[in-house]
Design an enzyme around this catalytic site. Sequence first.
Site, mmCIF file in Angstrom:
data_model
loop_
_atom_site.group_PDB
_atom_site.id
_atom_site.type_symbol
_atom_site.label_atom_id
_atom_site.label_comp_id
_atom_site.label_asym_id
_atom_site.label_seq_id
_atom_site.Cartn_x
_atom_site.Cartn_y
_atom_site.Cartn_z
ATOM 1 N N CYS A 29 20.395 -21.207 3.304
ATOM 2 C CA CYS A 29 20.097 -20.635 4.504
ATOM 3 C C CYS A 29 20.151 -21.680 5.566
ATOM 4 O O CYS A 29 21.112 -22.445 5.586
ATOM 5 C CB CYS A 29 18.690 -20.154 4.290
ATOM 6 S SG CYS A 29 17.524 -21.416 3.808
ATOM 7 N N ARG A 73 24.318 -15.651 13.079
ATOM 8 C CA ARG A 73 24.288 -17.105 12.801
ATOM 9 C C ARG A 73 25.707 -17.350 11.990
ATOM 10 O O ARG A 73 26.286 -18.522 12.066
ATOM 11 C CB ARG A 73 23.088 -17.430 12.169
ATOM 12 C CG ARG A 73 21.911 -17.381 13.230
ATOM 13 C CD ARG A 73 20.445 -17.834 12.462
ATOM 14 N NE ARG A 73 20.454 -19.330 12.166
ATOM 15 C CZ ARG A 73 19.764 -19.934 11.555
ATOM 16 N NH1 ARG A 73 18.533 -19.145 11.034
ATOM 17 N NH2 ARG A 73 19.535 -21.025 11.180
#
Length: 278
Positions: A235, A176
């Site tokens: 995050c 990611r």
Amino acid sequence: MLPIIEASELKSLNKDSYILIDARGFGNSRERYEQGHLQGALYIDLDELAAHPENPAFGGRHPLPSLQYFTALLGRLGITSQSHVIVYDDKGAANPAARFWWMLKAIGHQKVQVLNGGLQAAVKAGLTVTTDVPSTPEPATYQAAHDFTGMAVLEEVSKAVQSPDNIVIDVREAPRYLGRTEPLDLVAGHIPGAINVPYISNMNAENQYLPAEELKANYKKVLNGKQPEQVIVHCGSGVTACHTLLALEQAGLPGAKLYVGSWSEWSRRDLPVGTEEV
């Protein structure tokens, strides 16, 4: 009080001395809770730990609720500012358990701990699992010491990634971070200048936190001489990052900030996107 408690320690505590929270809360978690949870555990959902903005570009997918809302939630759970709260989930604290811990700490709560290894470790240690749902607690009035603290906003992050005096840590999995996949947000990649230290590096093969000294040694290398107060952690939406903030606190390195909006906010604001390792 250390922020992480072992299942063996929990087993030895007087059940009347703490409030136990099951924070597996997302997806079909209520169903899983009803199918089996630790005896006496009260259920909370991730949706209860976030506001619900119309536009995630301003605050991200899981922005903080108001202080008034959060203290009312705590009161409904029977929690006061003096309560010893122990929280667990079934994802190695990578989801709502660490977020709940961080939110309590952010309003000045002192006695809150996360169960190391979560439900799985508790079962292995022989703690009682039941389908009996506890009766509704006696409502309490929660008096917060102050509003939420320990947060960084987008503008602060923008400056920090360009400053040699700061470190911005992205705790998402490497694919990611590198922009090879993005299952939740609109754009793949990372904040340019942020380094990648996946939250899973905090855990061992049994999905439990590494020993405090090992965590400290690992993060001392990451900090490279800087103080935790110079660090911002993020995050995807400000939930999983709390796992790393918990690890830092367990390591004796408190003071890092949470970028609550995280990638879900940054990626919706037409800002630069990185796809290479820093």
